[in-house]
Design an enzyme around this catalytic site. Structure first.
Site, mmCIF file in Angstrom:
data_model
loop_
_atom_site.group_PDB
_atom_site.id
_atom_site.type_symbol
_atom_site.label_atom_id
_atom_site.label_comp_id
_atom_site.label_asym_id
_atom_site.label_seq_id
_atom_site.Cartn_x
_atom_site.Cartn_y
_atom_site.Cartn_z
ATOM 1 N N CYS A 82 -2.867 5.937 -0.888
ATOM 2 C CA CYS A 82 -4.179 5.728 -1.521
ATOM 3 C C CYS A 82 -5.268 6.636 -0.958
ATOM 4 O O CYS A 82 -5.735 7.538 -1.635
ATOM 5 C CB CYS A 82 -4.603 4.271 -1.348
ATOM 6 S SG CYS A 82 -3.537 3.153 -2.262
HETATM 7 N N1 NAD Z 1 0.556 1.023 -1.931
HETATM 8 C C1 NAD Z 1 -0.700 0.651 -1.906
HETATM 9 O O1 NAD Z 1 -1.225 0.227 -0.890
HETATM 10 C C2 NAD Z 1 -1.550 0.705 -3.162
HETATM 11 C C3 NAD Z 1 -2.753 -0.019 -3.180
HETATM 12 C C4 NAD Z 1 -3.536 0.011 -4.312
HETATM 13 C C5 NAD Z 1 -3.144 0.794 -5.403
HETATM 14 N N2 NAD Z 1 -1.987 1.511 -5.353
HETATM 15 C C6 NAD Z 1 -1.637 2.292 -6.525
HETATM 16 O O2 NAD Z 1 -0.628 1.611 -7.246
HETATM 17 C C7 NAD Z 1 0.295 2.538 -7.838
HETATM 18 C C8 NAD Z 1 1.702 2.220 -7.370
HETATM 19 O O3 NAD Z 1 1.778 2.378 -5.962
HETATM 20 P P1 NAD Z 1 2.940 1.763 -5.102
HETATM 21 O O4 NAD Z 1 2.518 1.910 -3.687
HETATM 22 O O5 NAD Z 1 3.341 0.416 -5.604
HETATM 23 O O6 NAD Z 1 4.121 2.805 -5.406
HETATM 24 P P2 NAD Z 1 5.679 2.621 -5.107
HETATM 25 O O7 NAD Z 1 6.225 3.995 -5.003
HETATM 26 O O8 NAD Z 1 5.872 1.656 -3.991
HETATM 27 O O9 NAD Z 1 6.231 1.932 -6.428
HETATM 28 C C9 NAD Z 1 6.245 2.542 -7.657
HETATM 29 C C10 NAD Z 1 7.514 2.144 -8.393
HETATM 30 O O10 NAD Z 1 7.459 2.707 -9.700
HETATM 31 C C11 NAD Z 1 8.765 3.115 -10.054
HETATM 32 N N3 NAD Z 1 8.677 4.067 -11.143
HETATM 33 C C12 NAD Z 1 8.381 5.388 -11.117
HETATM 34 N N4 NAD Z 1 8.367 5.897 -12.362
HETATM 35 C C13 NAD Z 1 8.659 4.887 -13.196
HETATM 36 C C14 NAD Z 1 8.791 4.775 -14.600
HETATM 37 N N5 NAD Z 1 8.589 5.821 -15.391
HETATM 38 N N6 NAD Z 1 9.131 3.595 -15.119
HETATM 39 C C15 NAD Z 1 9.335 2.516 -14.312
HETATM 40 N N7 NAD Z 1 9.215 2.539 -12.975
HETATM 41 C C16 NAD Z 1 8.878 3.716 -12.428
HETATM 42 C C17 NAD Z 1 9.339 3.665 -8.766
HETATM 43 O O11 NAD Z 1 10.747 3.705 -8.817
HETATM 44 C C18 NAD Z 1 8.792 2.668 -7.740
HETATM 45 O O12 NAD Z 1 9.675 1.576 -7.553
HETATM 46 C C19 NAD Z 1 -0.209 3.929 -7.436
HETATM 47 O O13 NAD Z 1 -1.024 4.437 -8.437
HETATM 48 C C20 NAD Z 1 -1.044 3.648 -6.202
HETATM 49 O O14 NAD Z 1 -2.057 4.615 -6.020
HETATM 50 C C21 NAD Z 1 -1.170 1.460 -4.270
#
Ligand code: NAD
Length: 437
Positions: free
Chosen positions: A277
Site C-alpha cells: 500500500c
Molecule cells: N494488503 C493490504 O494491507 C491492503 C490494505 C488495503 C488495501 N489493499 C488493496 O487491496 C488490493 C488487494 O490487495 P491484497 O493485499 O489482498 O493482495 P493479494 O495479492 O494478497 O491478493 C490478491 C489476490 O487476487 C488474486 N487475483 C489476481 N488476479 C486475479 C483475477 N484476475 N481474478 C481473480 N483473482 C485474481 C491473486 O491470486 C491473489 O490471491 C490491492 O489493490 C491493495 O492495494 C491492500
C-alpha cells in the site's frame, strides 16, 4: 421500471440475507471479507486465479494471518464459504467485490492488468441485478473511466440493470484492534441507486458505513489516507537523518512531542517503506494528476527520502562495523525480521529484502530470522529463517529490521556483539552495543 425492479429485488435479497455474495481475489483483503460476510449469515463464493489458494480455502485452511484457521474451517464445513477458479459462478451471484492486486510497473505507472482481467471475466457473466464493487486501491477515475465502459459493453445499463461502486479497503494486516468488521467502510456509487445499494450491502456485515457522493471521492479517500501516511513517514525519516547527523535520539524526540494533546500525531522512522500500500498507492495518484498537469511534489519528495532509508541503514551497519575494526565485506550480518512490518508474514516491497541485497552486494555473509517468514528469496536463491539465538550470538552485527512482538529483545542484546536497531525495539535499553537509527 425494469431498473427499479432489479434494484428492489436486490435490496430485498441483501436484507433477507438470501443474496449470494462473491469476492474476486482471495488475498489479504479478499479472504477476511469472505469470512465477514459468511459470519453475517450469507453464502459466499470466493473466486481466485490461483488453484492453490482455492484448494486451501475449500480445505478450511487459512493462509492469511488475520483469518483464524478454526473460524474458516467452521464456515467452510457449514457450507457458508466455498472457493473456485470458475468465473462462470458469477452468473449465480448477486454481488461481486473485486479485491485483486494493483501494483506498479517498473516505471512507477499503475499496473491495471489484474483489475482489467477481473473485469473482463465479470463482464462475460454480468447479469441484471448484479452489484459490482471495486475494492482494490487505484487512481481516481478508475471506476468511471476504466471499469464502467468495460462492463457496459455487456449492453446492460448501470444504475438500472446492474450496480457499480467503489469502496476502498482500509485493512491493516496484523492490527488486533481494527479489522474488516470495525473499520468504517467508505462507499461511493456510479449513480445514487448504486451508492444506496452499496451502502446497504456493507451495513449488513460491517459496523460503520460512510456513503460518499461518487466513486471518485471514494477512490480519492484511500489515496489521501495513504499519501498522508507516506509523507509523514518521509518527514520522520528525514528527521531521523538529521537527528543522526547532529547526535540527537529521534525516538526520544518523537515520544516527547507526542505528549502534546493536540495538533501532533506521532509517526516513526524505519528502514524504509514496505507492503502493498504505502510505497505504491501515492504513485497511483501522482500518475493521474501528472496527466492533469499537476506534479505531486510532496509525494515525489517523500518517495525519494523513504527510498534512501535502506542505503542509510547499510551505512549505519558499515560505520558500526568500522568502529569495531571490521568491514562489511566478509562479516556475518544477521537480519532480525524480514516482514515489512510487525507481526505479519508479508515481505512484499519489504525494505529488509532491499537491505539484504545491498549487504550481499558489499560482500557480507547474510543470515536472517523471522518467526513469521520461514523462507525468503534473495538474489534468486531461497533462504531459510535461521536459528535466532545461535545467529545473534555468532553474527558480527545484528540488524533489527522488523520489531515483531514475540522476540525477546533483552536476550538479543545480551548475546549480540553489536546491534543496529532501526525500529527502536531496544527502547529503554542502554548499551554501547546499540546503534540506533
Ligand atoms: N494488503 C493490504 O494491507 C491492503 C490494505 C488495503 C488495501 N489493499 C488493496 O487491496 C488490493 C488487494 O490487495 P491484497 O493485499 O489482498 O493482495 P493479494 O495479492 O494478497 O491478493 C490478491 C489476490 O487476487 C488474486 N487475483 C489476481 N488476479 C486475479 C483475477 N484476475 N481474478 C481473480 N483473482 C485474481 C491473486 O491470486 C491473489 O490471491 C490491492 O489493490 C491493495 O492495494 C491492500
Amino acid at each position: 421500471m425494469a431498473g427499479n425492479r432489479s434494484a428492489e429485488a436486490l435490496k430485498k435479497r441483501i436484507t433477507e440475507k438470501s443474496a449470494q455474495v462473491g469476492v474476486v481475489g482471495l488475498g489479504y483483503v479478499g479472504l477476511p471479507l469472505v469470512v465477514e460476510y459468511a459470519k453475517a449469515g450469507y453464502t459466499v463464493t470466493g473466486i481466485d486465479v490461483q488453484e492453490a489458494k482455492v484448494a486451501e480455502v475449500n480445505a478450511g485452511r487459512s493462509y492469511v494471518g488475520d483469518v483464524p484457521a478454526e473460524l474458516l474451517a467452521e464456515l467452510v464445513a457449514a457450507g457458508r464459504i466455498r472457493a473456485t477458479t470458475e468465473f462462470s459462478e458469477i452468473a449465480k451471484l448477486d454481488s461481486v467485490n473485486i479485491c485483486v492486486p494493483t501494483p506498479l510497473r517498473k516505471t512507477k505507472d499503475p499496473d491495471m492488468s489484474f483489475v482489467s482481467d477481473a473485469c473482463h471475466a465479470i463482464r462475460e457473466h454480468l447479469h441484471p441485478g448484479l452489484l459490482v464493487i471495486l475494492e482494490s486501491t487505484t487512481y481516481p477515475g478508475t471506476t468511471e473511466e476504466f471499469v464502467l465502459p468495460l462492463l457496459a459493453e455487456s449492453g446492460l445499463t448501470v444504475g438500472e440493470d446492474f450496480f457499480l461502486c467503489f469502496s476502498p479497503e482500509r485493512v491493516d494486516p496484523g492490527n488486533p484492534r481494527f479489522q474488516t468488521k470495525n473499520i468504517p467502510k467508505v462507499v461511493g456509487g456510479t449513480t445514487p441507486v448504486c451508492t444506496e445499494i452499496g451502502a446497504l450491502f456493507y451495513q449488513q456485515a460491517l459496523e460503520t458505513v460512510v456513503p460518499v457522493s461518487s466513486t471518485q471521492v471514494a477512490e480519492m479517500v484511500k489515496l489521501l489516507e495513504n499519501t498522508f501516511r507516506m509523507i509523514n513517514i518521509g518527514l520522520v525519516n528525514e528527521m531521523a537523518l538529521m537527528c543522526g547527523r547532529i547526535g540527537v535520539n529521534v525516538w526520544e524526540v518523537i515520544d516527547a512531542a507526542a505528549t502534546k494533546p493536540f495538533g501532533f500525531m506521532p509517526f516513526y522512522p524505519g528502514p524504509g517503506l514496505g507492503g502493498h500500500c504505502i510505497p505504491i498507492d501515492p504513485f497511483y495518484l501522482s500518475w493521474k494528476t501528472r496527466q492533469a498537469g499537476i506534479e505531486a511534489r510532496f509525494i515525489d519528495l517523500a518517495g525519494y527520502i523513504n527510498g534512501q532509508m535502506p542505503m542509510f541503514v547499510v551505512e549505519k551497519v558499515q560505520n558500526a562495523l568500522n568502529d569495531h575494526a571490521k568491514a562489511v565485506k566478509g562479516s556475518h550480518i544477521h537480519i532480525l525480521g524480514m516482514a515489512y512490518k510487525r507481526d505479519i508474514d508479508d515481505v512484499r516491497e519489504s525494505p529488509a529484502v532491499d537491505i539484504a541485497h545491498l549487504l550481499l552486494r558489499l560482500g557480507a555473509r547474510i543470515t536472517y530470522s523471522d518467526p513469521h517468514v520461514p523462507t525468503v528469496r534473495l538474489n534468486g536463491e531461497e533462504h531459510e529463517s535461521a536459528d535466532q539465538d545461535e545467529m545473534t550470538r555468532t553474527a558480527d552485527c545484528v540488524v533489527i529490521l522488523t520489531d515483531h512482538s514475540g522476540v525477546d529483545y533483552a536476550a538479543v542484546l545480551e548475546s549480540a556483539k553489536l546491534v543496529v536497531d532501526t525500529r527502536n525495539a531496544l527502547k529503554g535499553f542502554n548499551s554501547e552495543k546499540i546503534v540506533r537509527l
